[in-house]
Design a protein around this motif. Structure first.
Motif, short mmCIF file in Angstrom:
data_model
loop_
_atom_site.label_atom_id
_atom_site.label_comp_id
_atom_site.label_asym_id
_atom_site.label_seq_id
_atom_site.Cartn_x
_atom_site.Cartn_y
_atom_site.Cartn_z
N ALA A 41 0.83 -1.21 0.00
CA ALA A 41 0.00 0.00 0.00
C ALA A 41 0.86 1.26 0.00
O ALA A 41 0.52 2.27 -0.63
N LEU A 42 2.00 1.20 0.69
CA LEU A 42 2.92 2.34 0.72
C LEU A 42 3.69 2.49 -0.58
O LEU A 42 4.33 3.53 -0.82
N GLY A 43 3.69 1.46 -1.41
CA GLY A 43 4.43 1.51 -2.67
C GLY A 43 5.86 1.05 -2.54
O GLY A 43 6.69 1.32 -3.42
N ARG A 44 6.19 0.33 -1.50
CA ARG A 44 7.57 -0.13 -1.32
C ARG A 44 7.87 -1.33 -2.24
O ARG A 44 7.02 -2.17 -2.47
N GLU A 45 9.10 -1.38 -2.68
CA GLU A 45 9.57 -2.52 -3.45
C GLU A 45 9.96 -3.64 -2.50
O GLU A 45 10.21 -3.42 -1.31
N ARG A 46 10.04 -4.85 -3.02
CA ARG A 46 10.37 -6.00 -2.17
C ARG A 46 11.77 -5.89 -1.57
O ARG A 46 12.04 -6.49 -0.53
N THR A 47 12.65 -5.15 -2.22
CA THR A 47 14.01 -5.02 -1.73
C THR A 47 14.17 -3.89 -0.72
O THR A 47 15.26 -3.71 -0.16
N ASP A 48 13.12 -3.11 -0.47
CA ASP A 48 13.21 -1.99 0.47
C ASP A 48 13.28 -2.47 1.92
O ASP A 48 12.80 -3.57 2.25
N ASP A 49 13.83 -1.63 2.78
CA ASP A 49 13.91 -1.93 4.20
C ASP A 49 12.50 -1.91 4.81
O ASP A 49 11.71 -1.01 4.55
N ILE A 50 12.19 -2.90 5.64
CA ILE A 50 10.86 -2.97 6.28
C ILE A 50 10.98 -2.98 7.80
O ILE A 50 10.00 -3.33 8.49
N ALA A 51 12.12 -2.57 8.33
CA ALA A 51 12.33 -2.64 9.78
C ALA A 51 11.30 -1.83 10.54
O ALA A 51 10.85 -2.23 11.62
N ASP A 52 10.90 -0.66 10.00
CA ASP A 52 9.92 0.17 10.70
C ASP A 52 8.56 -0.50 10.77
O ASP A 52 7.85 -0.41 11.79
N LEU A 53 8.17 -1.21 9.72
CA LEU A 53 6.87 -1.90 9.71
C LEU A 53 6.93 -3.17 10.57
O LEU A 53 5.96 -3.49 11.26
N PRO A 108 8.75 -10.66 9.78
CA PRO A 108 9.50 -10.40 8.54
C PRO A 108 10.80 -9.64 8.80
O PRO A 108 10.82 -8.66 9.55
N LEU A 109 11.86 -10.10 8.16
CA LEU A 109 13.15 -9.42 8.20
C LEU A 109 13.49 -8.83 6.83
O LEU A 109 14.09 -7.76 6.74
N SER A 110 13.11 -9.54 5.77
CA SER A 110 13.35 -9.07 4.42
C SER A 110 12.39 -9.77 3.46
O SER A 110 12.19 -10.98 3.56
N PHE A 111 11.82 -8.99 2.52
CA PHE A 111 10.98 -9.56 1.46
C PHE A 111 11.74 -9.69 0.14
O PHE A 111 11.15 -10.01 -0.88
N ASP A 112 13.03 -9.43 0.17
CA ASP A 112 13.84 -9.53 -1.04
C ASP A 112 13.72 -10.93 -1.62
O ASP A 112 14.04 -11.93 -0.96
N PRO A 113 13.21 -11.08 -2.86
CA PRO A 113 13.00 -12.42 -3.42
C PRO A 113 14.27 -13.25 -3.54
O PRO A 113 14.21 -14.48 -3.63
N ARG A 114 15.43 -12.60 -3.50
CA ARG A 114 16.69 -13.35 -3.57
C ARG A 114 17.03 -13.99 -2.23
O ARG A 114 17.80 -14.96 -2.19
N HIS A 115 16.46 -13.45 -1.15
CA HIS A 115 16.79 -14.01 0.17
C HIS A 115 15.73 -13.55 1.18
O HIS A 115 15.98 -12.68 2.00
#
Length: 235
Positions: free
Chosen positions: A42-54, A193-200
């Protein structure tokens, strides 16, 4: 601190926390990773963006309509070349309804609320094949804790489900809250969640406290006329 409540309802939902390879399972209630992913979209973040705040937001969910488990035998082929992909089993919840909430600093919650009302990327209920059937936004509660907000929200089960339980004027709904350090022994689920980066993609264990059930009013029972002769078959 403030709380954002969300209504998660749709024909199908799927909230995986332990899916592996060809078996794509679902938990019986929304996962924190799935809901944080919805908010990040909803915020428009990419999967590689930092999500620590969420990920730092406290999460909870109320089970308003448990739904029915559904298994799909899935086959697919590559678009180019036509070779078959591995056969897989995918599991869903059909006709389920949940109320989910996140608790955090007021400015963060207000930003998420605005994004939820005008999402950059379309929200879905765990998988892209699971669109919501109702508006997700249930508003912000600025003067309540996560547990208070979840307990105070009206029952959002489907009207047909409310009528099916019209003999019950009060409904008990399961309440699952993210555990705090003072909660003692809890259940756990690997959906932090720690990272949504599809590579890891990376997830950590999260403690879950099963709070005393929420007591909700059934509006179908409240509006049902009393007819003592109905048991006599239309007298």
């Amino acid at each position: 601190m403030s709380v954002l409540l969300m209504q998660l309802a749709g024909p199908l939902q799927s909230w995986g926390a332990s899916s592996r390879f060809a078996r794509r399972s679902t938990e019986s209630a929304p996962t924190k990773s799935g809901v944080i992913g919805l908010l990040a979209a909803a915020l428009g973040r990419e999967r590689t963006d930092d999500i620590a705040d969420l990920a730092a937001l406290r999460f909870g969910v109320r089970v308003d309509q448990r739904g029915t488990p559904l298994r799909d035998f899935h086959t697919a082929h590559h678009f180019s070349g036509g070779e078959a992909m591995p056969v897989s089993e995918r599991f869903y919840l059909a006709d389920a309804v949940f109320v989910a909430g996140v608790e955090g600093e007021t400015d963060v919650i207000d930003t998420l609320h605005r994004a939820l009302r005008q999402p950059r990327f379309l929200p879905y209920l765990g998988r892209r094949s699971c669109p919501p059937s109702r508006p997700i936004d249930l508003g912000v509660h600025h003067d309540q804790t996560l547990e208070e907000a979840l307990r105070g929200e009206p029952w959002h089960a489907a009207p047909w489900h409310q009528r099916r339980r019209r003999a019950e004027p009060r409904i008990e709904a399961e309440l699952l809250l993210e555990a705090t350090a003072s909660d003692g022994p809890t259940d756990s689920l690997r959906d932090q969640p720690l990272s949504f980066d599809p590579r890891h993609r990376r997830y950590a264990l999260r403690g879950i406290r099963r709070a005393p059930r929420a007591i909700l009013i059934n509006p179908a029972a409240r509006s049902m006329p009393h007819d003592p002769l109905s048991v006599l078959g239309g007298a």
